[in-house]
Enzyme design. Sequence first.
Site, PDB file in Angstrom:
ATOM      1  N   HIS A   1       0.814  -1.223   0.000  1.00 50.51           N
ATOM      2  CA  HIS A   1       0.000   0.000   0.000  1.00 50.51           C
ATOM      3  C   HIS A   1       0.841   1.263   0.000  1.00 50.51           C
ATOM      4  O   HIS A   1       1.958   1.286   0.524  1.00 50.51           O
ATOM      5  CB  HIS A   1      -1.029  -0.012   1.133  1.00 50.51           C
ATOM      6  CG  HIS A   1      -0.516   0.165   2.532  1.00 50.51           C
ATOM      7  ND1 HIS A   1      -0.398   1.399   3.132  1.00 50.51           N
ATOM      8  CD2 HIS A   1      -0.131  -0.724   3.471  1.00 50.51           C
ATOM      9  CE1 HIS A   1       0.035   1.254   4.381  1.00 50.51           C
ATOM     10  NE2 HIS A   1       0.218  -0.030   4.615  1.00 50.51           N
TER      11      HIS A   1
ATOM     12  N   ASP B   1       5.614   1.977   7.231  1.00 51.03           N
ATOM     13  CA  ASP B   1       4.233   1.579   6.907  1.00 51.03           C
ATOM     14  C   ASP B   1       3.599   2.645   6.024  1.00 51.03           C
ATOM     15  O   ASP B   1       2.934   3.532   6.512  1.00 51.03           O
ATOM     16  CB  ASP B   1       3.460   1.408   8.220  1.00 51.03           C
ATOM     17  CG  ASP B   1       2.045   0.903   8.021  1.00 51.03           C
ATOM     18  OD1 ASP B   1       1.708   0.486   6.905  1.00 51.03           O
ATOM     19  OD2 ASP B   1       1.263   0.938   8.987  1.00 51.03           O
TER      20      ASP B   1
ATOM     21  N   GLU C   1      -5.295   1.449   1.922  1.00 52.21           N
ATOM     22  CA  GLU C   1      -5.227   0.255   2.779  1.00 52.21           C
ATOM     23  C   GLU C   1      -5.604   0.608   4.216  1.00 52.21           C
ATOM     24  O   GLU C   1      -6.346  -0.111   4.884  1.00 52.21           O
ATOM     25  CB  GLU C   1      -3.814  -0.344   2.734  1.00 52.21           C
ATOM     26  CG  GLU C   1      -3.678  -1.682   3.450  1.00 52.21           C
ATOM     27  CD  GLU C   1      -3.283  -1.590   4.919  1.00 52.21           C
ATOM     28  OE1 GLU C   1      -3.290  -2.624   5.604  1.00 52.21           O
ATOM     29  OE2 GLU C   1      -2.991  -0.478   5.396  1.00 52.21           O
ATOM     30  N   GLU C   2      -5.093   1.736   4.680  1.00 50.70           N
ATOM     31  CA  GLU C   2      -5.313   2.128   6.076  1.00 50.70           C
ATOM     32  C   GLU C   2      -6.773   2.474   6.349  1.00 50.70           C
ATOM     33  O   GLU C   2      -7.172   2.635   7.491  1.00 50.70           O
ATOM     34  CB  GLU C   2      -4.416   3.321   6.446  1.00 50.70           C
ATOM     35  CG  GLU C   2      -2.922   3.077   6.270  1.00 50.70           C
ATOM     36  CD  GLU C   2      -2.324   2.165   7.323  1.00 50.70           C
ATOM     37  OE1 GLU C   2      -3.072   1.590   8.115  1.00 50.70           O
ATOM     38  OE2 GLU C   2      -1.088   2.029   7.326  1.00 50.70           O
TER      39      GLU C   2
ATOM     40  N   ASP D   1       4.292  -5.097   3.123  1.00 53.05           N
ATOM     41  CA  ASP D   1       3.779  -4.020   3.965  1.00 53.05           C
ATOM     42  C   ASP D   1       4.564  -4.037   5.277  1.00 53.05           C
ATOM     43  O   ASP D   1       4.409  -4.961   6.077  1.00 53.05           O
ATOM     44  CB  ASP D   1       2.272  -4.256   4.197  1.00 53.05           C
ATOM     45  CG  ASP D   1       1.635  -3.179   5.067  1.00 53.05           C
ATOM     46  OD1 ASP D   1       2.329  -2.217   5.444  1.00 53.05           O
ATOM     47  OD2 ASP D   1       0.436  -3.311   5.371  1.00 53.05           O
TER      48      ASP D   1
ATOM     49  N   HIS E   1       1.952   4.424  12.329  1.00 58.36           N
ATOM     50  CA  HIS E   1       0.728   5.201  12.557  1.00 58.36           C
ATOM     51  C   HIS E   1       0.997   6.405  13.462  1.00 58.36           C
ATOM     52  O   HIS E   1       0.107   6.870  14.156  1.00 58.36           O
ATOM     53  CB  HIS E   1      -0.398   4.318  13.140  1.00 58.36           C
ATOM     54  CG  HIS E   1      -0.781   3.190  12.233  1.00 58.36           C
ATOM     55  ND1 HIS E   1      -1.791   2.297  12.523  1.00 58.36           N
ATOM     56  CD2 HIS E   1      -0.306   2.803  11.029  1.00 58.36           C
ATOM     57  CE1 HIS E   1      -1.907   1.417  11.545  1.00 58.36           C
ATOM     58  NE2 HIS E   1      -1.009   1.701  10.627  1.00 58.36           N
TER      59      HIS E   1
HETATM   60  N1  BES Z   1       0.945  -2.580   8.081  1.00 60.81           N
HETATM   61  C1  BES Z   1      -0.234  -2.614   8.885  1.00 60.81           C
HETATM   62  C2  BES Z   1      -0.570  -4.015   9.361  1.00 60.81           C
HETATM   63  C3  BES Z   1       0.292  -4.574  10.453  1.00 60.81           C
HETATM   64  C4  BES Z   1       0.609  -3.816  11.565  1.00 60.81           C
HETATM   65  C5  BES Z   1       0.683  -5.894  10.389  1.00 60.81           C
HETATM   66  C6  BES Z   1       1.373  -4.376  12.579  1.00 60.81           C
HETATM   67  C7  BES Z   1       1.423  -6.461  11.397  1.00 60.81           C
HETATM   68  C8  BES Z   1       1.767  -5.686  12.497  1.00 60.81           C
HETATM   69  C9  BES Z   1      -1.413  -2.066   8.091  1.00 60.81           C
HETATM   70  O1  BES Z   1      -1.063  -0.971   7.311  1.00 60.81           O
HETATM   71  C10 BES Z   1      -2.497  -1.631   9.044  1.00 60.81           C
HETATM   72  O2  BES Z   1      -2.319  -0.700   9.762  1.00 60.81           O
HETATM   73  N2  BES Z   1      -3.630  -2.339   9.055  1.00 60.81           N
HETATM   74  C11 BES Z   1      -4.767  -2.004   9.887  1.00 60.81           C
HETATM   75  C12 BES Z   1      -5.962  -2.816   9.499  1.00 60.81           C
HETATM   76  C13 BES Z   1      -6.637  -2.355   8.234  1.00 60.81           C
HETATM   77  C14 BES Z   1      -7.788  -3.273   7.916  1.00 60.81           C
HETATM   78  C15 BES Z   1      -7.105  -0.915   8.323  1.00 60.81           C
HETATM   79  C16 BES Z   1      -4.494  -2.342  11.342  1.00 60.81           C
HETATM   80  O3  BES Z   1      -3.678  -3.228  11.617  1.00 60.81           O
HETATM   81  O4  BES Z   1      -5.131  -1.710  12.190  1.00 60.81           O
HETATM   82 ZN    ZN Z   2      -0.699   0.700   8.895  1.00 59.55          ZN
END
Ligand code: BES
Ligand code: ZN
Length: 425
Positions: A238, A255, A289-290, A317, A393
């Site tokens: 992403h 990220d 994605e976020e 990612d 984040h």
């Molecule tokens: N890169 C993250 C996912 C992640 C974070 C994987 C920490 C493993 C460890 C991704 O960009 C993210 O933040 N995903 C969201 C979920 C999405 C459905 C909005 C999350 O993890 O809250």
């Molecule tokens: Zn993220």
Amino acid sequence: MRILTGFLLSLILAGGASAARAGYTPDFDSGIDVRLAIEAALEAASSAGGLLPEPQGRPAPETVWVSMEKSDVAALDGALFKRAPVAQNKRIAIYEYETDRLAALADGMQRSFYRAPGFFAHDTLESALEDLKAPPAVPSRAYTLDQAARVRDLAARVKEEPVLAVINAMSAFKNRGSRYATGVDASKWLQKEWAKFASGRSDISVAPFKHAAFPQESVVLTVRGAVEPEKVVVIGGHIDSVAGYGDTPAPGADDNASGAAVTQEAIRVLVESGYRPSKTLKFIGFAAEEAGLRGSADIAAAFKKEGVQVEGMLNLDMVNYKGSEKDIYFVTDNTSADQNAFLGRLIDTYLGYTWGTLKCGYGCSDHASWTKNGYPSSYAFESTFEQHSPFIHKPTDTLGSCGGSAVHAAKFARLAAAYAAELGK
Ligand code: BES
Ligand code: ZN
């Protein structure tokens, strides 16, 4: 249809928008001309960090249907869930939720789990119920390794410097959120960079994938297969970033500028080597994605609808923070066990890195969209779940927080190139 960011951001920021650069011409698939609305909103804008307004004709409904992991619900503040689910299975529950309370729910998730938002919001119950269904079974296939010379050549071409350049350039956009003017700019910037690889190659093309519900475009570079072009291998990560809401800087260096940079480095070495794959390769920078995997959800669903034969998908990612002992970790949930094993063999045979596994416990990134549509997908990750970058984040997700180098990310570029060569042959 997922509608999460739209409602959340429009509520929280009350339609504010500013600092969008001049000359932006949105062009949505839906055919709705939103230019006038955007211009009006920009004029009326106060100071909300370049956030673009909702597309016209999508008024926020009063209720939405939220699907959440039951374990998350149980751990959250009870005040957020004084209601019975309207449907559920063993793992996931669906709640009707007031749109104006979604912000409080997202805030609760962020405080409890550092996940934002950590749930999916749907504008119809029918769409939410899809989340309860098991994903379609992925047919098993044979994976062979016989491209040693090709893989070794590609891996030797991977360099850190081009990876660093992309991470630096992408994290310089103040916020790559899918509704921010600077998020749109970042996507356009990447499209221009990738277009350079297409010059002089009639089999390579670059195009945006436009999304009806938000202005940031996904970026797609296609290398048309020389022998079996109908078979497609997808590699990507992403391009958007997040760090709370509003005017907060969201450099998203790990990220996920890192995954986008590694995707580009795989393209670069493939082009430099003059490789012409038998199957079609698609390199994708996913928008939004976020915001709930929305870009990849659109693309994977469109591919399925059009009957595209996706041979496999590799998601990159967060690949530049070395938080754990081993080099590369594979997510084992919402992914293909067969393809994960193939990736492990690629590493053992050609790259000599150490690797391990982790679980997200939920559909944590774009690989989940491909799994949901019945395609074999994998997710290569920087560390164990517990030891991932603590800066994501947040405004502190910078290259410096990853040690200022791309040594770790470069391993993933070699893996991506090996994957392209052995699956795309
Ligand atoms: N890169 C993250 C996912 C992640 C974070 C994987 C920490 C493993 C460890 C991704 O960009 C993210 O933040 N995903 C969201 C979920 C999405 C459905 C909005 C999350 O993890 O809250
Ligand atoms: Zn993220």
